[in-house]
Design an enzyme around this catalytic site. Structure first.
Site: not given
Ligand code: PEP
Ligand code: MG
Length: 544
Positions: A189, A297, A333, A432, A455-456, A466, A503
């Site tokens: 984060h 987000r 989202r 994801e 990311n996930d 991550r 994204c």
């Molecule tokens: C992701 O997982 O790529 C995403 C955009 O969501 P977040 O990073 O908020 O989990």
């Molecule tokens: Mg995510």
């Protein structure tokens, strides 16, 4: 001069003074004194040490009287350290011989002892005690002069072990120029927030909080993942020149590309959007040419709150976003709470594997009150602008259908009660979780668009946390398994004639632009928006 390599998570170069958070939680304004003031300064330091030791002994008594426990002994030990002759001598000599201010002497001495403690298997567990003592001493020395993260007086680079969401909530964004942290992985984060703020950041540095003192001069190179401590004159000059040059290049690129369409040479349009955490981020996104918002987000609405946001809180944020965007689209989202995101006040059961547990859509489906409040607000906002809704962490068709049923019930309720909403509001699913990518063809029949959350997707397909710097070398967006999953999602979307965006942070990295366009991704949603002109330039040079 010293150099540290970490993980580059938000590009750009920043040069500034260290604000060391956590070890001290405050900033030291002055480092040196005139030699003639050394004795008075040493006296001030001695007084602070005495007062702190007295306070600790009192605290020990209170704790003992209250609980009769051994916890009081901890404070006795702390007091003992402050009364220790050799420790006091070391502190005082820094003032009388090196002409440090009392505060700077404390920071340097504690830094020395932290290193000694860390190298000893037994003492390492006691480093937190040193941090505690340091904080106590500095607070007493600085008194009213104390400066904290929320009330910065000048520009600083925040150095911390890690940044908790609540610390981030207090960041005075006008004065923070960059972040450098010990912990954190490529899409932790801290990384996401730094890029949303458009600030350079390097995470996963391991020991940066021990390697610097408050007030040190630091260069943060967020593009290379480098941090340079107390640079020499030549390095400083070189980085100043690079920073100015990249700012100028950025300005030129922006001027040249902002109003041109994002199309490959053979005419394929690729949408360019921005990720935001709050409507405050929209003006910057538009300034850099975003066509709209590809990921809002919304869990950031929870930041700094004791109770969940009400329908009105949600609505206010969405209406503000729509007001700024006009006809441009925004993908809102639904709440992605849990795991490394925000903890709730009503704690979920303690989980061994929070990333595999009650997070995101699963959490919302088991707390429909939260989801209903948010969907009502989204639906109301849909009457005012180009709003789409997207469900995160979909792992099965059943889950998507359950979420859609909740939405359909609210739509019926709105219709019955004559409330305005857009009946054609598009509904999307985030891809994801590997299962969603593998079953993308069945999901595609039930939604209007996909957005790949790399990311996930990367963490779940490669089994790499991550947010964990120790396995960051295994977190590879270009891993064939990840690329195949992206391709599965993209192929399924094409066959179902729905658009597929991406994204995750991967969308913001120029190295992957050609690859993602080639895999059939229709739009990229990025952070920070400063990268948009460069990505547009790359797309315009490609043939699909
Ligand atoms: C992701 O997982 O790529 C995403 C955009 O969501 P977040 O990073 O908020 O989990
Ligand atoms: Mg995510």
């Amino acid at each position: 001069m010293d150099m540290r390599q970490g993980l580059p998570v938000s590009p750009g170069i920043a040069i500034g003074e260290v604000f060391l958070l956590e070890a001290e939680g405050v900033r030291i304004p002055e480092h040196f004194i005139a030699p003639e003031h050394a004795l008075a300064e040493a006296e001030r330091l001695g007084k602070a040490l005495d007062e702190a030791a007295q306070e600790l002994r009192k605290l020990a008594e209170q704790v003992r009287a209250k609980s009769g426990s051994k916890i009081g002994e901890i404070f006795v030990a702390h007091a003992g350290m402050l009364e220790d002759e050799s420790f006091r001598k070391e502190l005082v000599e820094r003032v009388t011989q090196k002409y440090y201010t009392a505060e700077f002497a404390v920071a340097r001495t504690m830094r020395h002892w932290r290193k000694v403690f860390q190298e000893d298997a037994f003492l390492a567990a006691r480093v937190a005690d040193l941090d505690d003592l340091e904080r106590r001493l500095l607070r007493s020395l600085l008194g009213q002069k104390r400066e904290e993260l929320s009330t910065l007086q000048r520009e600083v680079i925040v150095v911390a072990h890690d940044l908790s969401p609540s610390q981030i909530a207090t960041v005075d964004t006008g004065h923070v120029k960059a972040f450098a942290t010990d912990a954190g992985g490529p899409t932790s984060h801290t990384a996401i927030i730094a890029s949303a703020m458009g600030l350079p950041a390097v995470v996963g540095l391991g020991t940066i909080t021990n390697d610097v003192s408050g007030g040190d001069l630091l260069i943060v190179d967020g593009s290379q993942g480098l941090v340079i401590i107390e640079p020499d004159a030549e390095t400083l000059e070189r980085y100043q020149a690079r920073r100015n040059e990249s700012m100028e290049t950025g300005r030129v690129l922006l001027r040249k590309f902002k109003d041109l369409p994002t199309e490959t040479r053979d005419g394929r349009h690729v949408g360019l959007f921005a990720n935001i955490e709050s409507p405050k981020d929209i003006s910057r996104a538009l300034e850099y040419g975003a066509e709209g918002i590809g990921l809002y987000r919304t869990e950031f609405l929870f930041l700094g709150r004791k109770t969940p946001p009400t329908e009105r809180d949600h609505l206010e944020a969405y209406v503000e976003a729509v007001r700024q965007l006009g006809d441009r689209p925004i993908i809102i989202r639904t709440l992605d709470l849990g795991a490394d995101k925000f903890a709730l006040d009503t704690p979920v059961v303690k989980e061994g594997n929070p990333f595999l547990g009650m997070r995101s859509l699963r959490y919302c489906l088991s707390h429909p009150d939260l989801l209903v409040v948010q969907l009502r607000a989204i639906l109301k906002a849909s009457a005012l602008g180009n709003v789409k809704v997207m469900f995160p962490l979909v792992s099965s068709l059943e889950e998507l259908q359950r979420a859609k049923r909740v939405l359909a019930e609210i739509q019926e309720d709105f219709s019955r009660n004559g409330l305005q909403y857009d009946p054609d509001m598009e509904v999307g699913a985030m891809i994801e979780v590997p299962s969603a990518a593998v079953c993308a063809d069945s999901l595609a029949r039930h939604c209007d668009f996909f957005s790949v959350g790399t990311n996930d997707l990367i963490q779940y397909s490669l089994a790499v946390d991550r947010a964990n710097e120790h396995v960051a070398h295994l977190y590879r967006p270009e891993h064939p398994a990840v690329l195949r999953l992206i391709k599965m999602a993209s192929d399924a979307a094409r066959r179902a004639s729905i658009p597929v965006g991406l994204c995750g942070e991967m969308a913001s990295v120029l190295t992957y632009t050609a690859l993602l366009v080639g895999l059939g991704i229709n739009s990229l949603s990025v952070a920070p928006p400063q990268v948009l002109p460069e990505i547009k330039k790359a797309i315009r040079s490609l043939k699909f």
